[in-house]
Write a protein that holds these residues in place. Structure first.
Motif, PDB file in Angstrom:
ATOM      1  N   THR A 110       0.931  -1.205   0.117  1.00 42.85           N
ATOM      2  CA  THR A 110      -0.041   0.078  -0.129  1.00 42.85           C
ATOM      3  C   THR A 110       0.789   1.378  -0.012  1.00 42.85           C
ATOM      4  O   THR A 110       0.524   2.392   0.348  1.00 42.85           O
ATOM      5  CB  THR A 110      -1.154   0.096   1.132  1.00 42.85           C
ATOM      6  N   ASP A 111       2.122   1.068  -0.434  1.00 43.01           N
ATOM      7  CA  ASP A 111       3.042   2.207  -0.315  1.00 43.01           C
ATOM      8  C   ASP A 111       2.681   3.565  -1.100  1.00 43.01           C
ATOM      9  O   ASP A 111       2.714   4.882  -0.810  1.00 43.01           O
ATOM     10  CB  ASP A 111       4.310   2.005  -1.035  1.00 43.01           C
ATOM     11  N   ALA A 112       1.620   3.174  -2.251  1.00 43.56           N
ATOM     12  CA  ALA A 112       1.301   4.123  -2.992  1.00 43.56           C
ATOM     13  C   ALA A 112      -0.002   5.188  -2.605  1.00 43.56           C
ATOM     14  O   ALA A 112      -0.161   6.220  -2.899  1.00 43.56           O
ATOM     15  CB  ALA A 112       0.798   3.935  -4.469  1.00 43.56           C
ATOM     16  N   LEU A 113      -0.402   4.618  -1.355  1.00 40.20           N
ATOM     17  CA  LEU A 113      -1.600   5.477  -0.790  1.00 40.20           C
ATOM     18  C   LEU A 113      -1.170   6.286   0.279  1.00 40.20           C
ATOM     19  O   LEU A 113      -0.295   5.943   1.179  1.00 40.20           O
ATOM     20  CB  LEU A 113      -2.641   4.121  -0.470  1.00 40.20           C
ATOM     21  N   PRO A 114      -2.072   7.202   0.577  1.00 38.30           N
ATOM     22  CA  PRO A 114      -1.597   8.027   1.811  1.00 38.30           C
ATOM     23  C   PRO A 114      -1.916   7.496   3.120  1.00 38.30           C
ATOM     24  O   PRO A 114      -2.576   6.507   3.298  1.00 38.30           O
ATOM     25  CB  PRO A 114      -2.909   9.070   1.531  1.00 38.30           C
ATOM     26  N   ASP A 115      -1.050   7.865   4.193  1.00 35.52           N
ATOM     27  CA  ASP A 115      -1.195   7.129   5.314  1.00 35.52           C
ATOM     28  C   ASP A 115      -2.358   7.711   6.000  1.00 35.52           C
ATOM     29  O   ASP A 115      -3.111   8.658   5.661  1.00 35.52           O
ATOM     30  CB  ASP A 115      -0.094   7.733   6.250  1.00 35.52           C
ATOM     31  N   VAL A 116      -3.102   6.842   6.760  1.00 34.94           N
ATOM     32  CA  VAL A 116      -4.361   7.016   7.443  1.00 34.94           C
ATOM     33  C   VAL A 116      -4.381   7.056   8.917  1.00 34.94           C
ATOM     34  O   VAL A 116      -5.314   7.348   9.485  1.00 34.94           O
ATOM     35  CB  VAL A 116      -5.565   6.139   7.050  1.00 34.94           C
ATOM     36  N   GLY A 117      -3.164   7.104   9.468  1.00 32.20           N
ATOM     37  CA  GLY A 117      -2.885   7.038  10.831  1.00 32.20           C
ATOM     38  C   GLY A 117      -2.981   5.748  11.494  1.00 32.20           C
ATOM     39  O   GLY A 117      -3.389   4.749  11.008  1.00 32.20           O
ATOM     40  N   GLU A 118      -2.864   5.500  12.719  1.00 34.56           N
ATOM     41  CA  GLU A 118      -2.886   4.526  13.481  1.00 34.56           C
ATOM     42  C   GLU A 118      -4.226   3.876  14.130  1.00 34.56           C
ATOM     43  O   GLU A 118      -4.563   2.954  13.965  1.00 34.56           O
ATOM     44  CB  GLU A 118      -1.905   4.481  14.719  1.00 34.56           C
ATOM     45  N   GLU A 119      -5.122   5.186  14.382  1.00 36.33           N
ATOM     46  CA  GLU A 119      -6.340   4.895  14.855  1.00 36.33           C
ATOM     47  C   GLU A 119      -7.387   4.373  13.874  1.00 36.33           C
ATOM     48  O   GLU A 119      -7.401   5.174  12.797  1.00 36.33           O
ATOM     49  CB  GLU A 119      -6.976   6.192  15.731  1.00 36.33           C
ATOM     50  N   TRP A 120      -8.178   3.114  13.730  1.00 40.80           N
ATOM     51  CA  TRP A 120      -8.974   2.828  12.840  1.00 40.80           C
ATOM     52  C   TRP A 120      -9.992   3.790  12.660  1.00 40.80           C
ATOM     53  O   TRP A 120     -10.781   3.984  13.744  1.00 40.80           O
ATOM     54  CB  TRP A 120      -9.171   1.339  13.187  1.00 40.80           C
ATOM     55  N   LEU A 121     -10.214   4.152  11.484  1.00 42.46           N
ATOM     56  CA  LEU A 121     -11.298   4.654  10.901  1.00 42.46           C
ATOM     57  C   LEU A 121     -12.601   4.226  10.911  1.00 42.46           C
ATOM     58  O   LEU A 121     -12.444   2.988  10.781  1.00 42.46           O
ATOM     59  CB  LEU A 121     -10.999   5.670   9.514  1.00 42.46           C
ATOM     60  N   ILE A 122     -13.431   4.692  10.699  1.00 41.33           N
ATOM     61  CA  ILE A 122     -15.211   4.013  10.580  1.00 41.33           C
ATOM     62  C   ILE A 122     -15.532   4.608   9.255  1.00 41.33           C
ATOM     63  O   ILE A 122     -16.528   4.242   9.017  1.00 41.33           O
ATOM     64  CB  ILE A 122     -16.051   4.568  11.709  1.00 41.33           C
ATOM     65  N   GLU A 123     -14.966   5.216   8.392  1.00 40.21           N
ATOM     66  CA  GLU A 123     -15.407   5.683   6.972  1.00 40.21           C
ATOM     67  C   GLU A 123     -13.979   5.517   6.119  1.00 40.21           C
ATOM     68  O   GLU A 123     -12.966   5.854   6.330  1.00 40.21           O
ATOM     69  CB  GLU A 123     -15.803   7.252   7.065  1.00 40.21           C
ATOM     70  N   ASN A 124     -14.486   5.193   5.083  1.00 40.14           N
ATOM     71  CA  ASN A 124     -13.442   4.938   3.975  1.00 40.14           C
ATOM     72  C   ASN A 124     -12.633   6.097   3.336  1.00 40.14           C
ATOM     73  O   ASN A 124     -13.396   7.146   2.970  1.00 40.14           O
ATOM     74  CB  ASN A 124     -14.241   4.346   2.654  1.00 40.14           C
ATOM     75  N   PRO A 125     -11.417   6.133   3.622  1.00 41.15           N
ATOM     76  CA  PRO A 125     -10.673   7.336   3.400  1.00 41.15           C
ATOM     77  C   PRO A 125     -10.271   7.649   1.920  1.00 41.15           C
ATOM     78  O   PRO A 125      -9.604   8.461   1.483  1.00 41.15           O
ATOM     79  CB  PRO A 125      -9.470   7.381   4.410  1.00 41.15           C
TER      80      PRO A 125
END
Length: 223
Positions: free
Chosen positions: A31-46
């Motif tokens: 997933t290197d080509a994708l932006p980071d989304v942080g460590e805390e799991w999200l509840i909506e597709n970023p």
């Protein structure tokens, strides 16, 4: 549009652990080509296009395609088309509720009557891979979505295979067709054969042949 009951869906990813899903080990997803989304799991597709733009969205679709087919297709079917033994994930709504449910199941798995139906894959594959796979799943076209366009797409395919036609004009027409393809999840953008063929037309010497192959695969799958 008829939706599958959310409570009845069980995401199933193949594993080498004792999860009754065969002996195929989970495959890492790059997933290197994708932006980071942080460590805390999200509840909506970023990774939806309205959040990150068309280019990142498309990268998420392609990465999710690879991740899904390596890790999920054995249970839920190629192209997310279930063979009947597992729920059809195409109908999981592309909205916050569906996203939250997906993240919960992906992270923690699913157990019924003491039997693990799906192992927990949050720590194994990670959040970026989870949302890429989610993006791929939610962009699956609705059943019969290409039916109204199959004759024209077949004709375009034949032109491309023969090396005929104006590439720019054919690309524009394919993009127009792609914009009208409806997803089963309600997501606004579909990953269809028309879109893949259009994007393959990049002006390179092999572009027309590659685009023709995309249409051949898509039209075959539609039948």
């Amino acid at each position: 549009m008829k939706r599958a009951p959310i409570a009845g869906l069980a995401l199933c990813v193949t594993a080498s652990l004792a999860f009754a899903h065969g002996d195929v080990a989970p495959q890492p997803v790059n997933t290197d080509a994708l932006p980071d989304v942080g460590e805390e799991w999200l509840i909506e597709n970023p990774y939806r296009a309205d959040k990150v733009g068309e280019e990142v969205w498309w990268q998420a679709v392609l990465i999710g395609d690879s991740g899904y087919n390596q890790n999920c297709a054995r249970c839920h079917g190629l192209g997310v088309v279930s063979g009947g033994l597992a729920p059809d994930l195409r109908f999981l709504e592309a909205a916050e509720y569906g996203d939250e449910w997906f993240a919960e199941r992906f992270r923690h798995g699913y157990t019924q009557d003491g039997t693990t139906k799906m192992p927990a894959f949050g720590e194994i594959l990670g959040q970026k891979a989870a949302w890429a796979i989610r993006t791929y799943i939610e962009t699956r076209p609705e059943d019969g979505a290409l039916e109204a366009h199959k004759d024209r797409l077949g004709a375009i395919r034949d032109q491309l295979m023969a090396g005929d036609g104006d590439e720019a004009a054919l690309k524009a027409e394919l993009m127009e067709i792609a914009a009208g393809i409806v997803t089963a999840s309600g997501a606004p953008k579909a990953d269809s054969a028309a879109l893949r063929a259009a994007l393959a037309l990049d002006g390179t010497p092999t572009a027309k042949k590659h685009a023709a192959e995309m249409l051949t695969i898509g039209l075959s799958a539609a039948h």
